[in-house]
Design a protein around this motif. Structure first.
Motif, PDB file in Angstrom:
ATOM      1  N   THR A   4      68.855  -1.669  14.950  1.00 12.74           N
ATOM      2  CA  THR A   4      68.387  -2.863  16.039  1.00 12.74           C
ATOM      3  C   THR A   4      67.127  -3.531  15.362  1.00 12.74           C
ATOM      4  O   THR A   4      66.874  -4.678  15.907  1.00 12.74           O
ATOM      5  N   VAL A  70      74.142   0.037  21.838  1.00 13.18           N
ATOM      6  CA  VAL A  70      74.399   0.296  20.411  1.00 13.18           C
ATOM      7  C   VAL A  70      75.420   1.499  20.132  1.00 13.18           C
ATOM      8  O   VAL A  70      75.215   2.473  21.003  1.00 13.18           O
ATOM      9  N   VAL A  75      75.778  -3.840  17.789  1.00 13.09           N
ATOM     10  CA  VAL A  75      74.702  -4.028  18.910  1.00 13.09           C
ATOM     11  C   VAL A  75      75.295  -5.087  19.766  1.00 13.09           C
ATOM     12  O   VAL A  75      75.764  -6.167  19.033  1.00 13.09           O
TER      13      VAL A  75
END
Length: 113
Positions: A4, A70, A75
């Protein structure tokens, strides 16, 4: 490093309207595609820079990630984008695939117009 992090870096560059920093978060051969139509919006860093750079030049904007999921190399972000010029707020969904620490693919659902 969590996958991320690269998305957060991309969103930060997007919010600054920094085309070079935005494009640097993508793999050289990254592809941005609409789903389910399969329309390719941009292929490669050059086209990504051209399309998003023009967008940044037209209207500064702010993206806020409202929700995130996720799984493995994927994502999924629910994003809310505010256009500074008009105050319009757009809900967006982005599905990212991360490879080697960069965005390799991103899918945006087709939106009814």
């Amino acid at each position: 490093m969590p996958i991320t992090d690269i998305i957060d870096t991309q969103v930060d560059a997007y919010n600054r309207g920094d085309t070079a920093a935005f494009v640097a978060t993508y793999a050289a051969d990254a592809v941005c595609t609409r789903i389910p139509s399969g329309t390719v919006m941009a292929a490669g860093r050059g086209q990504i820079a051209e399309i998003w750079g023009a967008m940044f030049a037209r209207s500064p904007r702010t993206c806020v990630v409202r929700n995130r999921m996720v799984q493995d190399d994927f994502v999924v972000d629910h994003e809310q984008v505010t256009l500074h010029a008009t105050g319009a707020v757009i809900d967006a969904l982005a599905i990212y695939r991360i490879a080697d620490g960069l965005i390799a693919q991103v899918w945006f659902p087709d939106v009814a117009t």
